[in-house]
Design a protein around this motif. Structure first.
Motif, PDB file in Angstrom:
ATOM      1  N   UNK A  60       0.832  -1.202   0.000  1.00 37.87           N
ATOM      2  CA  UNK A  60       0.000   0.000   0.000  1.00 37.87           C
ATOM      3  C   UNK A  60       0.874   1.264   0.000  1.00 37.87           C
ATOM      4  N   UNK A  61       1.919   1.247   0.815  1.00 36.09           N
ATOM      5  CA  UNK A  61       2.801   2.412   0.893  1.00 36.09           C
ATOM      6  C   UNK A  61       3.553   2.644  -0.413  1.00 36.09           C
ATOM      7  N   UNK A  62       3.962   1.557  -1.077  1.00 36.22           N
ATOM      8  CA  UNK A  62       4.615   1.692  -2.385  1.00 36.22           C
ATOM      9  C   UNK A  62       3.633   2.316  -3.375  1.00 36.22           C
ATOM     10  N   UNK A  63       2.388   1.886  -3.313  1.00 39.74           N
ATOM     11  CA  UNK A  63       1.368   2.445  -4.193  1.00 39.74           C
ATOM     12  C   UNK A  63       1.159   3.931  -3.949  1.00 39.74           C
ATOM     13  N   UNK A  64       1.136   4.310  -2.674  1.00 38.03           N
ATOM     14  CA  UNK A  64       0.985   5.735  -2.351  1.00 38.03           C
ATOM     15  C   UNK A  64       2.169   6.539  -2.880  1.00 38.03           C
ATOM     16  N   UNK A  99       3.470  14.767 -13.129  1.00 38.67           N
ATOM     17  CA  UNK A  99       2.331  14.859 -14.044  1.00 38.67           C
ATOM     18  C   UNK A  99       2.244  13.620 -14.946  1.00 38.67           C
ATOM     19  N   UNK A 100       2.544  12.462 -14.358  1.00 42.19           N
ATOM     20  CA  UNK A 100       2.517  11.181 -15.071  1.00 42.19           C
ATOM     21  C   UNK A 100       1.257  10.423 -14.644  1.00 42.19           C
ATOM     22  N   UNK A 101       0.220  10.520 -15.450  1.00 39.34           N
ATOM     23  CA  UNK A 101      -1.065   9.903 -15.115  1.00 39.34           C
ATOM     24  C   UNK A 101      -0.988   8.379 -15.031  1.00 39.34           C
ATOM     25  N   UNK A 102      -0.142   7.785 -15.855  1.00 38.35           N
ATOM     26  CA  UNK A 102       0.009   6.328 -15.826  1.00 38.35           C
ATOM     27  C   UNK A 102       0.593   5.875 -14.483  1.00 38.35           C
ATOM     28  N   UNK A 103       1.588   6.596 -13.997  1.00 39.22           N
ATOM     29  CA  UNK A 103       2.200   6.269 -12.702  1.00 39.22           C
ATOM     30  C   UNK A 103       1.180   6.452 -11.582  1.00 39.22           C
ATOM     31  N   UNK A 104       0.385   7.509 -11.668  1.00 41.47           N
ATOM     32  CA  UNK A 104      -0.669   7.730 -10.674  1.00 41.47           C
ATOM     33  C   UNK A 104      -1.642   6.557 -10.663  1.00 41.47           C
ATOM     34  N   UNK A 105      -2.050   6.132 -11.836  1.00 44.56           N
ATOM     35  CA  UNK A 105      -3.005   5.027 -11.944  1.00 44.56           C
ATOM     36  C   UNK A 105      -2.421   3.733 -11.391  1.00 44.56           C
ATOM     37  N   UNK A 106      -1.152   3.476 -11.690  1.00 43.53           N
ATOM     38  CA  UNK A 106      -0.499   2.278 -11.158  1.00 43.53           C
ATOM     39  C   UNK A 106      -0.443   2.333  -9.631  1.00 43.53           C
TER      40      UNK A 106
END
Length: 56
Positions: free
Chosen positions: A13-17, A27-34
Motif C-alpha cells: 500500500x505504501x509503495x502504491x501511495x 504529471x505522469x497519469x500512468x504512474x498515478x493510476x499504477x
C-alpha cells in the motif's frame, strides 16, 4: 503467517501511495493510476486478512 501477510500488504500500500505521489509530482497519469491500483490491491488483500481473523 497472518502478521507477515499484513505487513506485506501494508508495504505494498505504501509503495502504491509513493507511486501515486511521484505521478502527481511529475504529471505522469500512468504512474498515478499504477499507484492507485497497487493501493486498491493491497487494501483488498488486507480486507481478506481481516475476514480470516474474524473467523479465528
Amino acid at each position: 503467517m497472518g502478521t507477515d501477510d499484513k505487513a506485506r500488504n501494508k508495504a505494498e500500500e505504501l509503495v502504491g501511495k509513493a507511486k501515486e505521489k511521484v505521478g502527481e509530482a511529475t504529471n505522469d497519469r500512468e504512474m498515478q493510476a499504477k499507484g492507485k491500483a497497487e493501493q486498491s490491491k493491497a487494501n483488498l488483500k488486507q480486507a481478506g486478512e481481516n475476514v480470516k481473523d474474524a473467523f479465528k
